[in-house]
Enzyme design. Structure first.
Site, short mmCIF file in Angstrom:
data_model
loop_
_atom_site.label_atom_id
_atom_site.label_comp_id
_atom_site.label_asym_id
_atom_site.label_seq_id
_atom_site.Cartn_x
_atom_site.Cartn_y
_atom_site.Cartn_z
N LYS A 44 0.85 -0.85 -0.03
CA LYS A 44 0.46 0.10 -0.14
C LYS A 44 0.46 1.32 0.26
CE LYS A 44 -2.29 -1.14 3.84
NZ LYS A 44 -3.28 -2.16 5.17
N LYS A 46 2.73 1.75 2.69
CA LYS A 46 2.82 2.73 4.03
C LYS A 46 3.94 2.37 4.69
CE LYS A 46 -0.95 3.72 6.04
NZ LYS A 46 -2.23 2.72 6.56
#
Length: 131
Positions: A44, A46
């Site tokens: 993602k 992140k």
């Protein structure tokens, strides 16, 4: 028995997370929380301050949470909903509309975030980069 499920990274655990879990737990009998693994967060784009194991331990310690499961990919939600007998799927309202397709399997809720707190803001105030 009414089962609720939600997913997230839950890094830098704060009162907004606790309030979310309290609101969700009040909707039923069992709250399952999918905590994003480090590998899934990387997909993602992140990065969390705490490792998956640390975040899962922190979330599991919250009295509102019945079960913590690893969130390893986007497509597991359908499997989790049927496998755990989920009645309510809930996410923050910043995800509004993104999971409407799950309404064929269970009730889908988008809840407002707790005002005046966010992990992103905490990171910024600490001078930590947001990834």
């Amino acid at each position: 028995m009414t089962t609720i499920i939600t997913y997230g990274t839950y890094d830098l655990f704060h009162y907004g997370h606790v309030r979310l879990f309290a609101r969700l737990a009040a909707l039923g009998d069992r709250l399952i929380v999918g905590v994003s693994t480090d590998e899934f967060n990387a997909i993602k784009g992140k990065a969390a301050f705490f490792s998956y194991q640390q975040r899962a331990e922190i979330v599991a310690a919250c009295r509102f949470v019945s079960l913590v499961i690893p969130e390893t990919h986007w497509d597991q939600k359908v499997r989790d909903i049927s496998g755990y007998g989920v009645d309510v799927f809930a996410m923050g309202d910043d995800w509004q509309g993104k999971f409407d397709h799950l309404s064929a399997l269970c009730r889908v809720l988008y809840l407002p975030r707790t005002e005046y707190v966010s992990t992103t803001e905490i990171r910024a105030s600490l001078g930590a980069p947001h990834l």
